[in-house]
Design an enzyme around this catalytic site. Structure first.
Site, short mmCIF file in Angstrom:
data_model
loop_
_atom_site.label_atom_id
_atom_site.label_comp_id
_atom_site.label_asym_id
_atom_site.label_seq_id
_atom_site.Cartn_x
_atom_site.Cartn_y
_atom_site.Cartn_z
CB ILE A 237 68.24 26.14 24.35
CG1 ILE A 237 68.32 24.61 24.22
CG2 ILE A 237 67.32 26.49 25.52
CD1 ILE A 237 68.88 23.91 25.45
CG HIS A 238 66.21 30.16 19.49
ND1 HIS A 238 67.01 30.48 18.41
CD2 HIS A 238 65.40 29.16 19.06
CE1 HIS A 238 66.69 29.73 17.38
NE2 HIS A 238 65.71 28.92 17.74
CG ASP A 239 64.05 32.60 24.78
OD1 ASP A 239 64.26 33.52 23.98
OD2 ASP A 239 62.94 32.05 24.90
#
Length: 306
Positions: A237-239
């Site tokens: 979940i990069h962001d």
């Protein structure tokens, strides 16, 4: 402790939706506005998804503005193969009842920077198009911006290409302008986020609310895409990982570097390159405390799904 003002630039996007929810729910921050732009999916879709996020998190008071429909000088890219045509997964299609504010995004950004002079942090979760347009049009704002936190880049790898991360290569000219204009940048890229693979077993079961149904559905679609595209069991979940730099900077291994953006056509286009000869312009997250980051994210998505 004083509440920290934030202005968010985003292209929701499943991981953007989770990151936005984190910031909208955190009383430590005053989210002054959200500029939604083309990136993971097209502009109309990202604006709807940003509005939906404010609506479902009970934050209809936060203005959402439509930003750029395309990069500075290139055709728009998209990542619908990961996020689905709706931006929220293959099986999620939800519409907000709210409307975007009818104001130019760059003028709004300039007004907020001046209002919170020296205190406003810009949080970029997508391509840097609108940040670049603002700082290009109003260069006098550069010393008034406290920091630009970027989810993007990667010193050692890419994901959109072998060398470049999606948010940077989607508008490399915008990224180059931001990194070179004199504003301080904090870059949380793939060097840190790739260390934080959240297991599929951490995705919660659907809850009773509309938000509680949407979050597990989008995360399960995200996990399917990661399995099909990357062969990965779990999701990154990069962001959401990147915005933890705002609240838990000690969870990241940080280094100061001078970072430039490669604009050479070819396989290195959009690569974030460390320039060893220059003075630092960027705090770079070189790694993360996987256990703490994943523990936080697993608990947060469980809360959203209640």
């Amino acid at each position: 402790m004083a509440v920290r003002p934030l202005l968010i630039f985003t292209d929701p996007g499943i991981d953007d939706f989770i990151a936005l929810s984190m910031l909208l729910r955190d009383p430590a921050f005053e989210v002054c506005g959200i500029v939604s732009l083309s990136g993971n999916v097209g502009l109309d879709v990202t604006v709807n998804n940003a509005l939906l996020c404010t609506e479902l998190n009970g934050r209809a008071d936060v203005p959402v503005l439509a930003g750029s429909a395309k990069p500075l000088c290139r055709p728009a890219q998209a990542a619908a193969y990961i996020h689905g045509r709706s931006g929220l997964g293959k099986h999620v299609e939800e519409y907000s009842t709210l409307a975007a504010r009818a104001e130019n995004a760059e003028e709004f950004t300039a007004r907020m920077v001046k209002k919170y002079a020296g205190a406003l942090e810009l949080v970029s979760l997508g391509p840097l198009t609108d940040v670049a347009l603002t700082l290009q049009k109003y260069p006098e704002l550069v010393p008034l911006v406290r920091d630009v936190l970027i989810m993007g880049g990667g010193i050692h790898c890419g994901n959109a290409t072998k060398y470049a991360e999606f948010n940077i290569v989607a508008d490399p000219e915008a990224a180059a302008l931001v990194f070179s204009c004199g504003v301080h940048v904090t870059m949380v890229g793939l060097d840190a986020t790739h260390e934080c693979v959240l297991s599929r077993s951490s995705i919660p079961q659907p809850g009773a609310t509309r938000l509680g149904r949407v979050v597990p559905a989008m995360l399960n679609d995200y996990a399917d895409a990661y399995k099909n595209v990357h062969g990965l069991e779990g999701v990154i979940i990069h962001d959401a990982i990147s915005v933890l730099m705002l609240t838990h900077p000690d969870w990241f291994r940080r280094e100061e570097h001078r970072v430039r953006i490669c604009l050479d056509e070819g396989e290195h286009l959009g690569q974030t390159v460390v320039d060893l000869a220059g003075a630092p312009n960027c705090t770079v997250a070189m790694g993360a405390d996987t256990e703490k980051v994943n523990g936080y994210l697993a608990e947060f998505v469980r809360e959203l799904a209640k």
